[in-house]
Design a protein around this motif. Structure first.
Motif, PDB file in Angstrom:
ATOM      1  N   LEU A  14     136.971  -9.835  12.702  1.00 35.35           N
ATOM      2  CA  LEU A  14     135.748  -9.063  12.873  1.00 35.35           C
ATOM      3  C   LEU A  14     134.668  -9.791  13.666  1.00 35.35           C
ATOM      4  N   SER A  15     134.689 -11.094  13.665  1.00 27.48           N
ATOM      5  CA  SER A  15     133.623 -11.789  14.387  1.00 27.48           C
ATOM      6  C   SER A  15     134.228 -12.574  15.548  1.00 27.48           C
ATOM      7  N   ARG A  16     133.806 -12.220  16.728  1.00 24.03           N
ATOM      8  CA  ARG A  16     134.261 -12.894  17.939  1.00 24.03           C
ATOM      9  C   ARG A  16     133.039 -13.153  18.801  1.00 24.03           C
ATOM     10  N   PHE A  17     132.984 -14.342  19.359  1.00 17.06           N
ATOM     11  CA  PHE A  17     131.950 -14.643  20.331  1.00 17.06           C
ATOM     12  C   PHE A  17     132.548 -14.459  21.710  1.00 17.06           C
ATOM     13  N   THR A  18     131.838 -13.735  22.563  1.00 16.85           N
ATOM     14  CA  THR A  18     132.295 -13.457  23.912  1.00 16.85           C
ATOM     15  C   THR A  18     131.159 -13.753  24.867  1.00 16.85           C
ATOM     16  N   GLU A  19     131.492 -14.318  26.019  1.00 18.11           N
ATOM     17  CA  GLU A  19     130.478 -14.574  27.020  1.00 18.11           C
ATOM     18  C   GLU A  19     130.427 -13.402  27.976  1.00 18.11           C
ATOM     19  N   LEU A  20     129.248 -12.829  28.131  1.00 16.55           N
ATOM     20  CA  LEU A  20     129.037 -11.695  29.016  1.00 16.55           C
ATOM     21  C   LEU A  20     127.814 -11.983  29.865  1.00 16.55           C
ATOM     22  N   ASP A  21     128.025 -12.103  31.154  1.00 16.91           N
ATOM     23  CA  ASP A  21     126.956 -12.401  32.115  1.00 16.91           C
ATOM     24  C   ASP A  21     126.160 -13.642  31.721  1.00 16.91           C
ATOM     25  N   GLY A  22     126.870 -14.689  31.320  1.00 16.37           N
ATOM     26  CA  GLY A  22     126.220 -15.957  31.007  1.00 16.37           C
ATOM     27  C   GLY A  22     125.615 -16.039  29.626  1.00 16.37           C
ATOM     28  N   ALA A  57     138.164   4.252  26.681  1.00 20.61           N
ATOM     29  CA  ALA A  57     137.234   3.177  26.320  1.00 20.61           C
ATOM     30  C   ALA A  57     136.036   3.151  27.264  1.00 20.61           C
ATOM     31  N   VAL A  58     136.258   3.360  28.558  1.00 21.88           N
ATOM     32  CA  VAL A  58     135.150   3.378  29.516  1.00 21.88           C
ATOM     33  C   VAL A  58     134.218   4.552  29.227  1.00 21.88           C
ATOM     34  N   LEU A  59     134.777   5.719  28.924  1.00 20.51           N
ATOM     35  CA  LEU A  59     133.942   6.878  28.589  1.00 20.51           C
ATOM     36  C   LEU A  59     133.140   6.631  27.317  1.00 20.51           C
ATOM     37  N   GLU A  60     133.743   5.961  26.347  1.00 20.31           N
ATOM     38  CA  GLU A  60     133.024   5.650  25.110  1.00 20.31           C
ATOM     39  C   GLU A  60     131.899   4.659  25.370  1.00 20.31           C
ATOM     40  N   VAL A  61     132.088   3.746  26.303  1.00 19.86           N
ATOM     41  CA  VAL A  61     131.003   2.830  26.670  1.00 19.86           C
ATOM     42  C   VAL A  61     129.885   3.605  27.350  1.00 19.86           C
ATOM     43  N   ARG A  62     130.243   4.524  28.239  1.00 20.02           N
ATOM     44  CA  ARG A  62     129.215   5.306  28.954  1.00 20.02           C
ATOM     45  C   ARG A  62     128.395   6.177  28.011  1.00 20.02           C
ATOM     46  N   THR A  63     128.980   6.600  26.890  1.00 18.02           N
ATOM     47  CA  THR A  63     128.248   7.437  25.943  1.00 18.02           C
ATOM     48  C   THR A  63     127.613   6.634  24.811  1.00 18.02           C
ATOM     49  N   GLY A  64     127.849   5.326  24.782  1.00 17.57           N
ATOM     50  CA  GLY A  64     127.254   4.489  23.754  1.00 17.57           C
ATOM     51  C   GLY A  64     128.045   4.416  22.463  1.00 17.57           C
ATOM     52  N   LEU A  65     129.260   4.924  22.431  1.00 18.77           N
ATOM     53  CA  LEU A  65     130.079   4.890  21.218  1.00 18.77           C
ATOM     54  C   LEU A  65     130.860   3.588  21.072  1.00 18.77           C
ATOM     55  N   ARG A  66     130.947   2.809  22.130  1.00 15.32           N
ATOM     56  CA  ARG A  66     131.701   1.555  22.110  1.00 15.32           C
ATOM     57  C   ARG A  66     130.871   0.490  22.815  1.00 15.32           C
ATOM     58  N   PRO A  67     130.839  -0.732  22.293  1.00 16.33           N
ATOM     59  CA  PRO A  67     130.089  -1.788  22.970  1.00 16.33           C
ATOM     60  C   PRO A  67     130.787  -2.217  24.261  1.00 16.33           C
ATOM     61  N   LEU A  68     129.995  -2.558  25.238  1.00 13.16           N
ATOM     62  CA  LEU A  68     130.500  -2.933  26.553  1.00 13.16           C
ATOM     63  C   LEU A  68     131.418  -4.144  26.503  1.00 13.16           C
ATOM     64  N   LEU A  71     135.311  -4.057  26.769  1.00 13.85           N
ATOM     65  CA  LEU A  71     136.041  -3.776  28.007  1.00 13.85           C
ATOM     66  C   LEU A  71     136.473  -5.031  28.743  1.00 13.85           C
ATOM     67  N   ARG A  72     136.034  -6.195  28.270  1.00 13.97           N
ATOM     68  CA  ARG A  72     136.446  -7.446  28.919  1.00 13.97           C
ATOM     69  C   ARG A  72     137.956  -7.574  28.881  1.00 13.97           C
ATOM     70  N   GLY A  73     138.537  -7.933  29.997  1.00 10.41           N
ATOM     71  CA  GLY A  73     139.980  -8.068  30.084  1.00 10.41           C
ATOM     72  C   GLY A  73     140.680  -6.774  30.449  1.00 10.41           C
ATOM     73  N   LEU A  74     139.979  -5.660  30.353  1.00 12.43           N
ATOM     74  CA  LEU A  74     140.571  -4.371  30.712  1.00 12.43           C
ATOM     75  C   LEU A  74     140.101  -3.898  32.073  1.00 12.43           C
ATOM     76  N   VAL A  75     138.866  -4.246  32.407  1.00 11.82           N
ATOM     77  CA  VAL A  75     138.301  -3.830  33.693  1.00 11.82           C
ATOM     78  C   VAL A  75     137.947  -5.070  34.498  1.00 11.82           C
ATOM     79  N   HIS A  76     137.843  -4.897  35.799  1.00  7.03           N
ATOM     80  CA  HIS A  76     137.474  -5.983  36.699  1.00  7.03           C
ATOM     81  C   HIS A  76     136.033  -6.407  36.388  1.00  7.03           C
ATOM     82  N   PRO A  77     135.695  -7.703  36.517  1.00  6.21           N
ATOM     83  CA  PRO A  77     134.319  -8.145  36.222  1.00  6.21           C
ATOM     84  C   PRO A  77     133.255  -7.407  37.033  1.00  6.21           C
ATOM     85  N   ARG A  78     133.570  -7.032  38.265  1.00  4.40           N
ATOM     86  CA  ARG A  78     132.607  -6.283  39.075  1.00  4.40           C
ATOM     87  C   ARG A  78     132.302  -4.923  38.446  1.00  4.40           C
ATOM     88  N   LEU A  79     133.327  -4.234  37.940  1.00  3.62           N
ATOM     89  CA  LEU A  79     133.122  -2.950  37.267  1.00  3.62           C
ATOM     90  C   LEU A  79     132.362  -3.149  35.957  1.00  3.62           C
TER      91      LEU A  79
END
Length: 150
Positions: A14-22, A57-68, A71-79
């Motif tokens: 349940l607890s994971r630390f992830t680096e996102l944009d530094g 998962a991307v649609l759920e992120v766009r609607t706020g139902l899933r934290p961004l 998506l790490r590891g599933l989408v390109h860092p630019r996306l």
């Protein structure tokens, strides 16, 4: 026939630390579709089930139902960076229908589908490319209806 119960571990995974944009981000929510969201490796084949899971998962992120961060590891860092600044679609819950994939070459696929929210259909387009770690979604676009259309 009775089978023994598994040991109960409520805090496992349940607890994971992830680096996102530094920044170091604590993600408390586990991946809902962890099996479907396992990315095929470099030698693996891109499957419609994986494409559907990533687009959902991307649609759920766009609607706020899933934290961004999920998506790490599933989408390109630019996306991933583009999704951080894209506007959220509030109040919609999308159901993804009719997903189709077609090869553009040995290392790229194009995906299209229909996302339905509140009895209205939206077009979904995506591109998946084979990168060093495996298949990644590099482009997603949700075609919203124009304001003057009924």
């Amino acid at each position: 026939m009775l089978r023994p119960l598994h040991t109960y571990e409520p805090l496992q995974g349940l607890s994971r630390f992830t680096e996102l944009d530094g920044q170091l981000v604590l993600d408390l929510l586990p991946l809902r579709d962890s099996l479907a969201l396992t990315a095929p490796g470099p030698g693996g084949k891109l499957t419609p089930a994986y494409v559907r899971a990533v687009l959902t998962a991307v649609l759920e992120v766009r609607t706020g139902l899933r934290p961004l961060v999920q998506l790490r590891g599933l989408v390109h860092p630019r996306l991933l960076r583009q999704l951080t600044v894209s506007t959220r679609i509030r109040g919609a819950r999308f159901t993804l229908n009719r997903v189709r994939i077609s090869p553009l070459g040995p290392s790229a696929y194009e995906a299209s589908g229909i996302a339905v929210a509140e009895s209205r259909g939206y077009g979904v387009m995506a591109r998946f490319e084979l990168t060093e770690p495996g298949w990644r979604c590099t482009y997603v676009d949700l075609v919203l209806p124009s304001k003057n259309r009924a």
